[in-house]
Design a protein around this motif. Sequence first.
Motif, PDB file in Angstrom:
ATOM      1  N   GLY A  92       0.775  -1.235   0.000  1.00 13.51           N
ATOM      2  CA  GLY A  92       0.000   0.000   0.000  1.00 13.51           C
ATOM      3  C   GLY A  92       0.806   1.285   0.000  1.00 13.51           C
ATOM      4  N   LYS A  95       0.250   3.193  -3.349  1.00 15.51           N
ATOM      5  CA  LYS A  95      -1.114   3.743  -3.337  1.00 15.51           C
ATOM      6  C   LYS A  95      -1.184   4.967  -2.432  1.00 15.51           C
ATOM      7  CE  LYS A  95      -5.925   2.638  -2.342  1.00 15.51           C
ATOM      8  NZ  LYS A  95      -6.870   1.614  -1.886  1.00 15.51           N
ATOM      9  N   MET A  98       0.430   7.850  -4.151  1.00 16.45           N
ATOM     10  CA  MET A  98      -0.458   8.351  -5.202  1.00 16.45           C
ATOM     11  C   MET A  98      -1.590   9.174  -4.606  1.00 16.45           C
ATOM     12  SD  MET A  98       0.435   7.629  -8.332  1.00 16.45           S
ATOM     13  CE  MET A  98      -1.129   7.922  -9.151  1.00 16.45           C
ATOM     14  N   GLN A  99      -2.179   8.709  -3.519  1.00 12.83           N
ATOM     15  CA  GLN A  99      -3.244   9.463  -2.864  1.00 12.83           C
ATOM     16  C   GLN A  99      -2.729  10.819  -2.391  1.00 12.83           C
ATOM     17  OE1 GLN A  99      -4.313   6.396  -0.026  1.00 12.83           O
ATOM     18  NE2 GLN A  99      -6.176   5.885  -1.167  1.00 12.83           N
ATOM     19  N   LEU A 127      -1.469  -0.134 -10.740  1.00 13.19           N
ATOM     20  CA  LEU A 127      -1.740   0.822  -9.658  1.00 13.19           C
ATOM     21  C   LEU A 127      -2.335   2.106 -10.216  1.00 13.19           C
ATOM     22  CD1 LEU A 127      -1.567   1.991  -6.773  1.00 13.19           C
ATOM     23  CD2 LEU A 127       0.805   2.658  -7.319  1.00 13.19           C
ATOM     24  N   TYR A 128      -1.724   2.658 -11.249  1.00  8.39           N
ATOM     25  CA  TYR A 128      -2.211   3.915 -11.818  1.00  8.39           C
ATOM     26  C   TYR A 128      -3.653   3.776 -12.298  1.00  8.39           C
ATOM     27  CZ  TYR A 128       2.814   4.843 -11.799  1.00  8.39           C
ATOM     28  OH  TYR A 128       4.127   4.983 -11.431  1.00  8.39           O
ATOM     29  N   ARG A 130      -5.878   1.598 -11.156  1.00  8.03           N
ATOM     30  CA  ARG A 130      -6.733   1.483  -9.969  1.00  8.03           C
ATOM     31  C   ARG A 130      -6.991   2.851  -9.342  1.00  8.03           C
ATOM     32  NH1 ARG A 130      -3.351  -2.824  -8.764  1.00  8.03           N
ATOM     33  NH2 ARG A 130      -2.369  -1.684  -7.052  1.00  8.03           N
ATOM     34  N   MET A 131      -6.041   3.777  -9.506  1.00  3.34           N
ATOM     35  CA  MET A 131      -6.183   5.122  -8.941  1.00  3.34           C
ATOM     36  C   MET A 131      -6.998   6.035  -9.856  1.00  3.34           C
ATOM     37  SD  MET A 131      -4.640   4.790  -6.061  1.00  3.34           S
ATOM     38  CE  MET A 131      -4.702   6.472  -5.528  1.00  3.34           C
TER      39      MET A 131
END
Length: 147
Positions: A92, A95, A98-99, A127-128, A130-131
Amino acid sequence: MKIIKAEVQHITAIAPLFDQYRVFYGQPSDLSGAKAFIRDRVQMKESTIFIAYDDEQPVGFMQLYPLFTSIGMQRKYVLNDLFVIPSFRTQGVGKALMQQAIQFAKEERANQISLQTSIENHPAKALYERMGMQMDLEFDNYILRLV
């Protein structure tokens, strides 16, 4: 895990992560060059860097460069660097970084975050996506390598 915005006193913590990031992309290790590069970006306020810590250990970082969109007449950011040390991947950290990037860009009233990654970097691309990031289907990107 905690994420902090990097200041001058964090350069020594970021440099080894930045060096590992460059090695991941096929560059030779150059810790002193990495430290100088990060120091210049932080001191000249040319980028915004966030560091992820697990306890007191730096485990990842992300670097955003500011740009402007003439068409949108707003600031935008290029997420140029995102790296998590291998032993902390899938936990995580990426993530969370990114958040943090998204939150920061919103606070700065930016209209977008863009990035590029290696075609083969499937975990990062997942990941990108999913974001909420999407491949740009509106514009072709060109590059002229000068060195």
